[in-house]
Design an enzyme around this catalytic site. Structure first.
Site, short mmCIF file in Angstrom:
data_model
loop_
_atom_site.label_atom_id
_atom_site.label_comp_id
_atom_site.label_asym_id
_atom_site.label_seq_id
_atom_site.Cartn_x
_atom_site.Cartn_y
_atom_site.Cartn_z
N GLU A 136 0.83 -1.22 0.00
CA GLU A 136 0.00 0.00 0.00
C GLU A 136 0.87 1.26 0.00
O GLU A 136 0.40 2.34 -0.36
CB GLU A 136 -0.93 0.01 1.22
N TYR A 158 -4.14 4.63 6.36
CA TYR A 158 -3.40 3.39 6.70
C TYR A 158 -2.02 3.43 6.07
O TYR A 158 -1.00 3.21 6.74
CB TYR A 158 -4.19 2.18 6.20
N LYS A 162 1.70 3.62 7.73
CA LYS A 162 2.71 2.58 7.47
C LYS A 162 3.98 3.18 6.85
O LYS A 162 5.06 2.60 6.96
CB LYS A 162 2.13 1.51 6.54
P1 NDP Z 1 -4.89 -8.87 10.76
O1 NDP Z 1 -5.83 -7.73 10.65
O2 NDP Z 1 -5.40 -10.26 10.50
O3 NDP Z 1 -4.24 -8.88 12.21
C1 NDP Z 1 -3.89 -7.69 12.87
C2 NDP Z 1 -3.45 -8.02 14.27
O4 NDP Z 1 -3.12 -6.80 14.94
C3 NDP Z 1 -4.52 -8.71 15.13
O5 NDP Z 1 -3.89 -9.64 15.98
C4 NDP Z 1 -5.08 -7.54 15.93
O6 NDP Z 1 -5.67 -7.94 17.16
C5 NDP Z 1 -3.79 -6.77 16.19
N1 NDP Z 1 -4.02 -5.40 16.61
C6 NDP Z 1 -4.86 -4.49 16.07
N2 NDP Z 1 -4.80 -3.33 16.75
C7 NDP Z 1 -3.93 -3.53 17.78
C8 NDP Z 1 -3.49 -2.74 18.85
N3 NDP Z 1 -3.94 -1.49 19.05
N4 NDP Z 1 -2.59 -3.25 19.72
C9 NDP Z 1 -2.14 -4.52 19.55
N5 NDP Z 1 -2.53 -5.35 18.56
C10 NDP Z 1 -3.42 -4.84 17.68
O7 NDP Z 1 -3.65 -8.56 9.79
P2 NDP Z 1 -2.72 -9.55 8.96
O8 NDP Z 1 -2.35 -10.70 9.80
O9 NDP Z 1 -3.32 -9.78 7.63
O10 NDP Z 1 -1.46 -8.62 8.70
C11 NDP Z 1 -0.38 -8.57 9.62
C12 NDP Z 1 0.39 -7.27 9.43
O11 NDP Z 1 0.89 -7.20 8.11
C13 NDP Z 1 -0.43 -6.01 9.64
O12 NDP Z 1 0.43 -5.05 10.22
C14 NDP Z 1 -0.81 -5.57 8.24
O13 NDP Z 1 -1.01 -4.18 8.19
C15 NDP Z 1 0.42 -6.01 7.46
N6 NDP Z 1 0.24 -6.38 6.09
C16 NDP Z 1 -0.70 -7.32 5.74
C17 NDP Z 1 -0.83 -7.74 4.44
C18 NDP Z 1 -1.84 -8.76 4.03
O14 NDP Z 1 -2.13 -8.83 2.83
N7 NDP Z 1 -2.39 -9.55 4.96
C19 NDP Z 1 0.07 -7.19 3.38
C20 NDP Z 1 1.03 -6.22 3.87
C21 NDP Z 1 1.10 -5.85 5.18
P3 NDP Z 1 -7.22 -8.43 17.24
O15 NDP Z 1 -7.21 -9.87 16.79
O16 NDP Z 1 -7.55 -8.24 18.67
O17 NDP Z 1 -8.00 -7.55 16.30
P1 GDR Z 2 -6.26 -4.00 0.53
O1 GDR Z 2 -7.19 -5.29 0.67
O2 GDR Z 2 -7.01 -2.74 0.62
O3 GDR Z 2 -5.44 -4.23 -0.71
O4 GDR Z 2 -5.36 -4.11 1.84
P2 GDR Z 2 -8.75 -5.48 0.52
O5 GDR Z 2 -8.96 -6.94 0.38
O6 GDR Z 2 -9.51 -4.77 1.59
O7 GDR Z 2 -9.09 -4.74 -0.87
C1 GDR Z 2 -8.48 -5.15 -2.09
C2 GDR Z 2 -9.15 -4.42 -3.25
O8 GDR Z 2 -10.49 -4.90 -3.38
C3 GDR Z 2 -11.36 -3.79 -3.56
N1 GDR Z 2 -12.72 -4.13 -3.12
C4 GDR Z 2 -13.10 -4.40 -1.85
N2 GDR Z 2 -12.40 -4.48 -0.70
C5 GDR Z 2 -13.07 -4.81 0.44
N3 GDR Z 2 -12.39 -4.93 1.59
N4 GDR Z 2 -14.43 -5.00 0.45
C6 GDR Z 2 -15.18 -4.91 -0.68
O9 GDR Z 2 -16.38 -5.09 -0.65
C7 GDR Z 2 -14.48 -4.61 -1.90
N5 GDR Z 2 -14.87 -4.48 -3.18
C8 GDR Z 2 -13.80 -4.20 -3.91
C9 GDR Z 2 -10.73 -2.69 -2.72
O10 GDR Z 2 -11.25 -1.42 -3.11
C10 GDR Z 2 -9.26 -2.90 -3.05
O11 GDR Z 2 -8.92 -2.26 -4.24
C11 GDR Z 2 -4.83 -5.36 2.29
C12 GDR Z 2 -4.69 -5.30 3.80
O12 GDR Z 2 -4.34 -6.59 4.27
C13 GDR Z 2 -3.60 -4.31 4.19
O13 GDR Z 2 -3.37 -4.42 5.59
C14 GDR Z 2 -2.32 -4.65 3.43
O14 GDR Z 2 -1.33 -3.71 3.75
C15 GDR Z 2 -2.58 -4.67 1.94
O15 GDR Z 2 -3.60 -5.62 1.66
C16 GDR Z 2 -1.35 -5.05 1.15
#
Ligand code: NDP
Ligand code: GDR
Length: 374
Positions: A136, A158, A162
Protein backbone atom coordinates in the site's frame (compact mmCIF):
# COMPACT_ATOMS: atom_id res chain seq x y z
CA UNK A 1 22.51 -23.66 22.07
CA UNK A 2 19.71 -22.03 24.02
CA UNK A 3 16.26 -21.73 22.53
CA UNK A 4 15.51 -18.59 20.52
CA UNK A 5 12.76 -16.37 21.86
CA UNK A 6 10.35 -14.49 19.57
CA UNK A 7 7.78 -11.85 20.42
CA UNK A 8 4.92 -11.26 17.97
CA UNK A 9 2.54 -8.31 18.05
CA UNK A 10 -0.69 -9.12 16.20
CA UNK A 11 -0.45 -12.81 17.14
CA UNK A 12 -4.23 -13.21 17.01
CA UNK A 13 -4.33 -12.06 13.36
CA UNK A 14 -3.89 -14.04 10.14
CA UNK A 15 -0.10 -13.70 9.84
CA UNK A 16 0.55 -13.87 13.58
CA UNK A 17 -1.08 -17.28 13.81
CA UNK A 18 0.85 -18.76 10.85
CA UNK A 19 4.12 -17.22 12.04
CA UNK A 20 3.63 -18.63 15.55
CA UNK A 21 3.13 -22.13 14.10
CA UNK A 22 6.18 -21.71 11.87
CA UNK A 23 8.46 -20.53 14.71
CA UNK A 24 7.27 -23.22 17.12
CA UNK A 25 8.12 -25.82 14.45
CA UNK A 26 11.60 -24.30 14.30
CA UNK A 27 11.98 -24.79 18.07
CA UNK A 28 11.40 -21.19 19.19
CA UNK A 29 9.77 -20.09 22.42
CA UNK A 30 6.96 -17.88 21.13
CA UNK A 31 5.37 -14.96 22.96
CA UNK A 32 2.47 -12.97 21.60
CA UNK A 33 0.69 -9.74 22.47
CA UNK A 34 -3.08 -10.00 22.54
CA UNK A 35 -5.64 -7.30 23.19
CA UNK A 36 -8.28 -7.46 25.86
CA UNK A 37 -11.61 -8.10 24.17
CA UNK A 38 -15.13 -8.64 25.49
CA UNK A 39 -15.26 -11.90 23.50
CA UNK A 40 -12.58 -14.54 22.95
CA UNK A 41 -10.27 -13.25 20.19
CA UNK A 42 -7.77 -16.10 20.09
CA UNK A 43 -9.64 -18.33 17.64
CA UNK A 44 -6.71 -18.42 15.20
CA UNK A 45 -4.20 -19.55 17.84
CA UNK A 46 -6.35 -21.62 20.20
CA UNK A 47 -5.13 -24.82 18.56
CA UNK A 48 -1.53 -24.03 19.53
CA UNK A 49 -2.28 -22.80 23.00
CA UNK A 50 -1.21 -25.24 25.67
CA UNK A 51 -2.32 -25.20 29.27
CA UNK A 52 0.49 -23.48 31.13
CA UNK A 53 0.05 -25.87 34.02
CA UNK A 54 0.83 -28.93 31.93
CA UNK A 55 3.83 -30.16 29.93
CA UNK A 56 6.53 -27.85 28.66
CA UNK A 57 4.71 -24.93 27.08
CA UNK A 58 6.53 -22.89 24.45
CA UNK A 59 3.68 -20.53 23.61
CA UNK A 60 2.75 -17.57 25.81
CA UNK A 61 0.23 -14.77 25.44
CA UNK A 62 0.53 -11.37 27.14
CA UNK A 63 -2.18 -8.74 27.36
CA UNK A 64 -1.04 -5.58 25.64
CA UNK A 65 -1.72 -2.88 23.14
CA UNK A 66 0.42 -0.99 20.66
CA UNK A 67 -1.02 2.27 21.99
CA UNK A 68 0.38 1.60 25.48
CA UNK A 69 4.15 2.25 25.72
CA UNK A 70 4.69 1.24 29.35
CA UNK A 71 2.95 -2.06 28.74
CA UNK A 72 5.11 -2.76 25.66
CA UNK A 73 8.29 -1.92 27.57
CA UNK A 74 7.28 -4.23 30.42
CA UNK A 75 6.54 -7.13 28.06
CA UNK A 76 9.85 -6.74 26.21
CA UNK A 77 11.75 -6.48 29.51
CA UNK A 78 10.09 -9.68 30.72
CA UNK A 79 10.44 -11.67 27.49
CA UNK A 80 13.96 -10.49 26.44
CA UNK A 81 13.23 -11.47 22.83
CA UNK A 82 15.87 -12.36 20.24
CA UNK A 83 13.36 -11.41 17.52
CA UNK A 84 10.39 -9.05 17.52
CA UNK A 85 7.83 -9.31 14.69
CA UNK A 86 5.62 -6.22 14.59
CA UNK A 87 2.52 -7.55 12.83
CA UNK A 88 -0.06 -5.74 14.97
CA UNK A 89 -2.01 -3.04 13.15
CA UNK A 90 -5.37 -1.56 12.34
CA UNK A 91 -4.91 -3.28 9.00
CA UNK A 92 -8.08 -2.41 7.08
CA UNK A 93 -7.52 0.27 4.44
CA UNK A 94 -11.19 1.32 4.14
CA UNK A 95 -11.55 1.52 7.95
CA UNK A 96 -8.51 3.80 8.12
CA UNK A 97 -10.54 6.52 6.36
CA UNK A 98 -13.10 6.23 9.19
CA UNK A 99 -10.52 6.08 12.01
CA UNK A 100 -7.44 7.87 10.70
CA UNK A 101 -6.04 9.06 14.02
CA UNK A 102 -6.41 5.69 15.73
CA UNK A 103 -4.80 4.03 12.71
CA UNK A 104 -1.85 6.43 12.94
CA UNK A 105 -1.53 5.82 16.67
CA UNK A 106 -1.39 2.03 16.31
CA UNK A 107 0.34 1.58 12.96
CA UNK A 108 2.82 4.46 13.02
CA UNK A 109 3.45 5.29 16.69
CA UNK A 110 3.00 1.66 17.75
CA UNK A 111 6.04 0.79 15.66
CA UNK A 112 8.05 3.63 17.22
CA UNK A 113 7.00 2.48 20.70
CA UNK A 114 8.34 -1.03 20.12
CA UNK A 115 11.63 0.22 18.66
CA UNK A 116 12.07 2.72 21.46
CA UNK A 117 11.31 0.10 24.11
CA UNK A 118 14.04 -2.14 22.66
CA UNK A 119 16.49 0.76 22.69
CA UNK A 120 15.47 2.02 26.14
CA UNK A 121 16.04 -1.46 27.58
CA UNK A 122 19.52 -1.61 26.01
CA UNK A 123 18.52 -4.55 23.78
CA UNK A 124 19.37 -2.89 20.47
CA UNK A 125 22.31 -5.24 19.84
CA UNK A 126 20.41 -8.37 20.91
CA UNK A 127 16.90 -7.98 19.54
CA UNK A 128 16.18 -8.17 15.81
CA UNK A 129 13.10 -6.33 14.57
CA UNK A 130 10.76 -7.12 11.68
CA UNK A 131 8.29 -4.48 10.50
CA UNK A 132 5.17 -5.51 8.56
CA UNK A 133 5.41 -2.97 5.75
CA UNK A 134 3.04 -3.07 2.82
CA UNK A 135 2.57 -2.69 -0.92
CA UNK A 136 0.00 0.00 0.00
CA UNK A 137 3.05 2.29 0.35
CA UNK A 138 3.19 2.35 -3.48
CA UNK A 139 -0.47 3.47 -3.69
CA UNK A 140 -0.64 5.56 -6.84
CA UNK A 141 2.05 3.53 -8.53
CA UNK A 142 5.08 5.29 -9.98
CA UNK A 143 6.57 2.23 -11.69
CA UNK A 144 5.43 -1.30 -12.62
CA UNK A 145 6.27 -3.83 -11.29
CA UNK A 146 7.08 -2.35 -7.92
CA UNK A 147 10.43 -3.14 -6.33
CA UNK A 148 12.43 -2.01 -3.30
CA UNK A 149 13.56 1.16 -5.09
CA UNK A 150 10.15 2.23 -6.44
CA UNK A 151 9.05 5.60 -4.95
CA UNK A 152 6.18 5.51 -2.47
CA UNK A 153 2.87 7.37 -2.94
CA UNK A 154 0.48 6.32 -0.15
CA UNK A 155 -3.25 6.73 -0.80
CA UNK A 156 -4.94 6.16 2.58
CA UNK A 157 -4.46 7.04 6.26
CA UNK A 158 -3.40 3.39 6.70
CA UNK A 159 -0.70 3.68 4.06
CA UNK A 160 0.54 7.04 5.38
CA UNK A 161 0.81 5.55 8.90
CA UNK A 162 2.71 2.58 7.47
CA UNK A 163 5.02 5.02 5.65
CA UNK A 164 6.05 6.45 9.01
CA UNK A 165 6.56 2.93 10.36
CA UNK A 166 8.70 2.03 7.34
CA UNK A 167 11.00 5.03 7.76
CA UNK A 168 11.29 4.87 11.55
CA UNK A 169 12.43 1.26 11.14
CA UNK A 170 15.08 2.37 8.63
CA UNK A 171 16.02 5.24 10.94
CA UNK A 172 16.58 3.02 14.01
CA UNK A 173 18.72 0.73 11.84
CA UNK A 174 20.88 3.63 10.66
CA UNK A 175 20.95 5.66 13.88
CA UNK A 176 21.47 2.91 16.45
CA UNK A 177 22.85 0.03 14.38
CA UNK A 178 19.82 -2.06 15.18
CA UNK A 179 19.02 -5.14 13.10
CA UNK A 180 15.66 -3.76 11.93
CA UNK A 181 14.07 -4.44 8.56
CA UNK A 182 10.95 -3.97 6.48
CA UNK A 183 9.15 -6.69 4.58
CA UNK A 184 7.17 -4.86 1.90
CA UNK A 185 4.49 -7.49 1.55
CA UNK A 186 1.88 -7.56 -1.18
CA UNK A 187 -1.61 -8.88 -0.39
CA UNK A 188 -1.61 -12.35 1.11
CA UNK A 189 -4.61 -14.38 2.05
CA UNK A 190 -5.69 -17.75 3.48
CA UNK A 191 -8.69 -19.41 5.12
CA UNK A 192 -7.68 -17.38 8.21
CA UNK A 193 -8.00 -14.05 6.38
CA UNK A 194 -10.29 -11.52 8.13
CA UNK A 195 -13.84 -11.77 6.76
CA UNK A 196 -13.97 -8.14 5.57
CA UNK A 197 -10.98 -8.26 3.20
CA UNK A 198 -12.13 -8.76 -0.35
CA UNK A 199 -10.90 -12.32 -1.04
CA UNK A 200 -12.42 -13.77 2.12
CA UNK A 201 -15.55 -11.69 1.68
CA UNK A 202 -15.91 -13.31 -1.75
CA UNK A 203 -15.14 -16.94 -0.78
CA UNK A 204 -17.30 -16.77 2.34
CA UNK A 205 -20.11 -14.85 0.62
CA UNK A 206 -20.31 -17.16 -2.39
CA UNK A 207 -20.16 -20.29 -0.20
CA UNK A 208 -23.03 -18.93 1.92
CA UNK A 209 -25.04 -18.06 -1.21
CA UNK A 210 -24.43 -21.53 -2.67
CA UNK A 211 -25.89 -23.03 0.52
CA UNK A 212 -28.87 -20.64 0.70
CA UNK A 213 -27.63 -18.64 3.71
CA UNK A 214 -27.26 -15.33 1.84
CA UNK A 215 -28.80 -14.01 -1.38
CA UNK A 216 -26.25 -11.63 -2.89
CA UNK A 217 -22.67 -10.47 -2.47
CA UNK A 218 -22.23 -6.66 -2.45
CA UNK A 219 -18.81 -5.36 -3.45
CA UNK A 220 -17.01 -2.13 -4.34
CA UNK A 221 -14.42 -1.69 -7.11
CA UNK A 222 -14.22 -4.99 -9.00
CA UNK A 223 -11.58 -3.64 -11.39
CA UNK A 224 -8.89 -3.36 -8.70
CA UNK A 225 -5.83 -5.45 -9.56
CA UNK A 226 -3.79 -7.17 -6.87
CA UNK A 227 -0.79 -9.48 -6.58
CA UNK A 228 -2.26 -12.10 -4.22
CA UNK A 229 -0.14 -14.73 -2.45
CA UNK A 230 -0.66 -17.18 0.41
CA UNK A 231 0.07 -16.07 4.00
CA UNK A 232 1.97 -19.29 4.76
CA UNK A 233 4.55 -18.51 2.06
CA UNK A 234 4.88 -14.95 3.31
CA UNK A 235 5.48 -15.66 7.02
CA UNK A 236 8.34 -17.98 6.06
CA UNK A 237 9.95 -14.98 4.39
CA UNK A 238 9.41 -12.80 7.47
CA UNK A 239 11.57 -15.22 9.43
CA UNK A 240 14.19 -15.52 6.65
CA UNK A 241 14.61 -11.74 6.66
CA UNK A 242 15.73 -11.83 10.31
CA UNK A 243 18.32 -14.60 9.71
CA UNK A 244 20.68 -12.61 7.42
CA UNK A 245 24.03 -11.08 8.29
CA UNK A 246 22.83 -7.55 7.74
CA UNK A 247 19.34 -6.12 7.91
CA UNK A 248 17.78 -5.18 4.58
CA UNK A 249 14.31 -4.46 3.23
CA UNK A 250 12.62 -6.83 0.78
CA UNK A 251 9.56 -6.86 -1.50
CA UNK A 252 7.55 -10.04 -1.06
CA UNK A 253 5.13 -10.78 -3.88
CA UNK A 254 4.27 -13.44 -6.46
CA UNK A 255 4.89 -11.28 -9.54
CA UNK A 256 1.39 -12.09 -10.88
CA UNK A 257 -1.72 -9.97 -10.79
CA UNK A 258 -5.47 -10.57 -11.23
CA UNK A 259 -8.56 -8.39 -10.73
CA UNK A 260 -11.18 -8.65 -8.00
CA UNK A 261 -13.61 -9.76 -10.76
CA UNK A 262 -11.22 -12.58 -11.76
CA UNK A 263 -11.01 -13.69 -8.14
CA UNK A 264 -14.82 -13.85 -8.04
CA UNK A 265 -14.79 -16.01 -11.20
CA UNK A 266 -12.13 -18.31 -9.72
CA UNK A 267 -14.12 -18.70 -6.50
CA UNK A 268 -17.38 -19.34 -8.35
CA UNK A 269 -15.68 -21.97 -10.52
CA UNK A 270 -14.53 -23.78 -7.34
CA UNK A 271 -18.22 -24.00 -6.40
CA UNK A 272 -19.15 -25.31 -9.86
CA UNK A 273 -20.79 -22.01 -10.83
CA UNK A 274 -20.19 -20.26 -14.15
CA UNK A 275 -20.72 -16.53 -13.68
CA UNK A 276 -21.13 -13.85 -16.34
CA UNK A 277 -20.80 -10.13 -15.62
CA UNK A 278 -23.22 -7.63 -17.14
CA UNK A 279 -23.48 -3.85 -16.95
CA UNK A 280 -20.82 -1.37 -15.89
CA UNK A 281 -19.75 0.58 -12.81
CA UNK A 282 -22.42 0.69 -10.10
CA UNK A 283 -24.81 -1.26 -12.37
CA UNK A 284 -22.52 -4.24 -12.82
CA UNK A 285 -23.90 -7.61 -11.71
CA UNK A 286 -22.71 -11.21 -11.69
CA UNK A 287 -25.28 -13.67 -13.03
CA UNK A 288 -25.28 -17.47 -12.77
CA UNK A 289 -24.92 -18.94 -16.29
CA UNK A 290 -24.48 -22.63 -15.45
CA UNK A 291 -24.10 -24.91 -12.45
CA UNK A 292 -22.09 -28.11 -12.33
CA UNK A 293 -22.01 -30.52 -9.41
CA UNK A 294 -23.88 -30.28 -6.13
CA UNK A 295 -21.92 -27.61 -4.24
CA UNK A 296 -24.53 -24.90 -4.92
CA UNK A 297 -27.92 -26.54 -4.25
CA UNK A 298 -29.58 -23.21 -3.40
CA UNK A 299 -28.89 -21.61 -6.81
CA UNK A 300 -30.65 -21.43 -10.16
CA UNK A 301 -29.37 -20.34 -13.56
CA UNK A 302 -30.22 -16.65 -14.00
CA UNK A 303 -29.82 -15.71 -10.30
CA UNK A 304 -28.05 -12.41 -9.71
CA UNK A 305 -25.55 -13.16 -6.95
CA UNK A 306 -23.04 -10.27 -7.18
CA UNK A 307 -23.83 -6.54 -7.21
CA UNK A 308 -21.74 -3.39 -6.97
CA UNK A 309 -22.53 -1.29 -3.90
CA UNK A 310 -21.05 2.25 -4.04
CA UNK A 311 -20.63 2.43 -0.27
CA UNK A 312 -17.67 0.07 -0.64
CA UNK A 313 -15.84 2.51 -2.93
CA UNK A 314 -12.91 4.17 -1.16
CA UNK A 315 -12.30 7.94 -1.05
CA UNK A 316 -8.96 7.29 -2.78
CA UNK A 317 -8.39 3.90 -4.41
CA UNK A 318 -5.28 1.87 -5.14
CA UNK A 319 -6.17 0.54 -8.59
CA UNK A 320 -3.22 -1.71 -9.33
CA UNK A 321 -0.35 -3.38 -7.49
CA UNK A 322 2.17 -5.83 -8.92
CA UNK A 323 5.33 -6.75 -7.06
CA UNK A 324 8.77 -7.75 -8.29
CA UNK A 325 10.18 -10.28 -5.79
CA UNK A 326 13.54 -10.73 -7.64
CA UNK A 327 15.66 -9.50 -4.73
CA UNK A 328 14.03 -11.96 -2.30
CA UNK A 329 14.47 -14.78 -4.82
CA UNK A 330 18.09 -14.00 -5.62
CA UNK A 331 19.37 -13.08 -2.17
CA UNK A 332 17.32 -15.35 0.06
CA UNK A 333 16.27 -18.12 -2.29
CA UNK A 334 12.61 -17.47 -1.50
CA UNK A 335 9.88 -18.43 -3.92
CA UNK A 336 6.16 -18.61 -3.26
CA UNK A 337 4.93 -22.22 -3.35
CA UNK A 338 1.14 -21.73 -3.39
CA UNK A 339 -0.60 -20.28 -6.47
CA UNK A 340 -3.62 -17.98 -6.30
CA UNK A 341 -5.75 -20.82 -7.75
CA UNK A 342 -4.64 -23.25 -5.01
CA UNK A 343 -5.19 -20.60 -2.36
CA UNK A 344 -8.67 -19.81 -3.66
CA UNK A 345 -9.55 -23.54 -3.68
CA UNK A 346 -8.39 -23.86 -0.05
CA UNK A 347 -10.41 -20.81 1.01
CA UNK A 348 -13.56 -22.01 -0.78
CA UNK A 349 -13.23 -25.52 0.72
CA UNK A 350 -12.96 -24.01 4.21
CA UNK A 351 -15.86 -21.59 3.76
CA UNK A 352 -18.05 -24.21 2.09
CA UNK A 353 -17.55 -26.54 5.09
CA UNK A 354 -18.64 -23.76 7.43
CA UNK A 355 -21.62 -22.85 5.24
CA UNK A 356 -22.73 -26.50 5.11
CA UNK A 357 -22.58 -26.70 8.92
CA UNK A 358 -24.68 -23.56 9.24
CA UNK A 359 -27.16 -24.78 6.60
CA UNK A 360 -27.56 -28.07 8.48
CA UNK A 361 -28.17 -26.28 11.78
CA UNK A 362 -30.74 -24.07 10.07
CA UNK A 363 -32.47 -27.09 8.52
CA UNK A 364 -32.87 -28.56 12.00
CA UNK A 365 -34.54 -25.43 13.31
CA UNK A 366 -31.57 -23.68 14.96
CA UNK A 367 -31.22 -19.92 14.58
CA UNK A 368 -28.20 -19.09 12.41
CA UNK A 369 -27.08 -15.49 12.11
CA UNK A 370 -24.59 -14.71 9.39
CA UNK A 371 -22.66 -11.52 10.02
CA UNK A 372 -22.29 -9.59 6.76
CA UNK A 373 -21.57 -6.04 7.98
CA UNK A 374 -18.28 -4.71 6.61
P1 NDP B 1 -4.89 -8.87 10.76
O1 NDP B 1 -5.83 -7.73 10.65
O2 NDP B 1 -5.40 -10.26 10.50
O3 NDP B 1 -4.24 -8.88 12.21
C1 NDP B 1 -3.89 -7.69 12.87
C2 NDP B 1 -3.45 -8.02 14.27
O4 NDP B 1 -3.12 -6.80 14.94
C3 NDP B 1 -4.52 -8.71 15.13
O5 NDP B 1 -3.89 -9.64 15.98
C4 NDP B 1 -5.08 -7.54 15.93
O6 NDP B 1 -5.67 -7.94 17.16
C5 NDP B 1 -3.79 -6.77 16.19
N1 NDP B 1 -4.02 -5.40 16.61
C6 NDP B 1 -4.86 -4.49 16.07
N2 NDP B 1 -4.80 -3.33 16.75
C7 NDP B 1 -3.93 -3.53 17.78
C8 NDP B 1 -3.49 -2.74 18.85
N3 NDP B 1 -3.94 -1.49 19.05
N4 NDP B 1 -2.59 -3.25 19.72
C9 NDP B 1 -2.14 -4.52 19.55
N5 NDP B 1 -2.53 -5.35 18.56
C10 NDP B 1 -3.42 -4.84 17.68
O7 NDP B 1 -3.65 -8.56 9.79
P2 NDP B 1 -2.72 -9.55 8.96
O8 NDP B 1 -2.35 -10.70 9.80
O9 NDP B 1 -3.32 -9.78 7.63
O10 NDP B 1 -1.46 -8.62 8.70
C11 NDP B 1 -0.38 -8.57 9.62
C12 NDP B 1 0.39 -7.27 9.43
O11 NDP B 1 0.89 -7.20 8.11
C13 NDP B 1 -0.43 -6.01 9.64
O12 NDP B 1 0.43 -5.05 10.22
C14 NDP B 1 -0.81 -5.57 8.24
O13 NDP B 1 -1.01 -4.18 8.19
C15 NDP B 1 0.42 -6.01 7.46
N6 NDP B 1 0.24 -6.38 6.09
C16 NDP B 1 -0.70 -7.32 5.74
C17 NDP B 1 -0.83 -7.74 4.44
C18 NDP B 1 -1.84 -8.76 4.03
O14 NDP B 1 -2.13 -8.83 2.83
N7 NDP B 1 -2.39 -9.55 4.96
C19 NDP B 1 0.07 -7.19 3.38
C20 NDP B 1 1.03 -6.22 3.87
C21 NDP B 1 1.10 -5.85 5.18
P3 NDP B 1 -7.22 -8.43 17.24
O15 NDP B 1 -7.21 -9.87 16.79
O16 NDP B 1 -7.55 -8.24 18.67
O17 NDP B 1 -8.00 -7.55 16.30
P1 GDR C 1 -6.26 -4.00 0.53
O1 GDR C 1 -7.19 -5.29 0.67
O2 GDR C 1 -7.01 -2.74 0.62
O3 GDR C 1 -5.44 -4.23 -0.71
O4 GDR C 1 -5.36 -4.11 1.84
P2 GDR C 1 -8.75 -5.48 0.52
O5 GDR C 1 -8.96 -6.94 0.38
O6 GDR C 1 -9.51 -4.77 1.59
O7 GDR C 1 -9.09 -4.74 -0.87
C1 GDR C 1 -8.48 -5.15 -2.09
C2 GDR C 1 -9.15 -4.42 -3.25
O8 GDR C 1 -10.49 -4.90 -3.38
C3 GDR C 1 -11.36 -3.79 -3.56
N1 GDR C 1 -12.72 -4.13 -3.12
C4 GDR C 1 -13.10 -4.40 -1.85
N2 GDR C 1 -12.40 -4.48 -0.70
C5 GDR C 1 -13.07 -4.81 0.44
N3 GDR C 1 -12.39 -4.93 1.59
N4 GDR C 1 -14.43 -5.00 0.45
C6 GDR C 1 -15.18 -4.91 -0.68
O9 GDR C 1 -16.38 -5.09 -0.65
C7 GDR C 1 -14.48 -4.61 -1.90
N5 GDR C 1 -14.87 -4.48 -3.18
C8 GDR C 1 -13.80 -4.20 -3.91
C9 GDR C 1 -10.73 -2.69 -2.72
O10 GDR C 1 -11.25 -1.42 -3.11
C10 GDR C 1 -9.26 -2.90 -3.05
O11 GDR C 1 -8.92 -2.26 -4.24
C11 GDR C 1 -4.83 -5.36 2.29
C12 GDR C 1 -4.69 -5.30 3.80
O12 GDR C 1 -4.34 -6.59 4.27
C13 GDR C 1 -3.60 -4.31 4.19
O13 GDR C 1 -3.37 -4.42 5.59
C14 GDR C 1 -2.32 -4.65 3.43
O14 GDR C 1 -1.33 -3.71 3.75
C15 GDR C 1 -2.58 -4.67 1.94
O15 GDR C 1 -3.60 -5.62 1.66
C16 GDR C 1 -1.35 -5.05 1.15
Amino acid sequence: MSKKVALISGITGQDGSYLAEFLLDKGYEVHGIKRRSSLFNTERVDHIYQDRHEGDPQFFLHYGDLTDPSNLTRIIKEVQPDEVYNLGAQSHVAVSFESPEYTANVDALGTLRLLEAIRFLGLEKKTRFYQASTSELYGLVQETPQQETTPFYPRSPYAVAKLYAYWITVNYREAYGMYACNGILFNHESPRRGETFVTRKITRGLANIAQGLERCLYLGNMNALRDWGHAKDYVRMQWMMLQQETAEDFVIATGNQISVRDFIRLSAAELGIELAFEGQGVHETGIVMAIQGDKAPALNVGDVIVKVEPRYFRPAEVETLLGDPSKAKERLGWTPEISVQQMCAEMIANDLDQAKCHALLKKHGHTVTISVEE
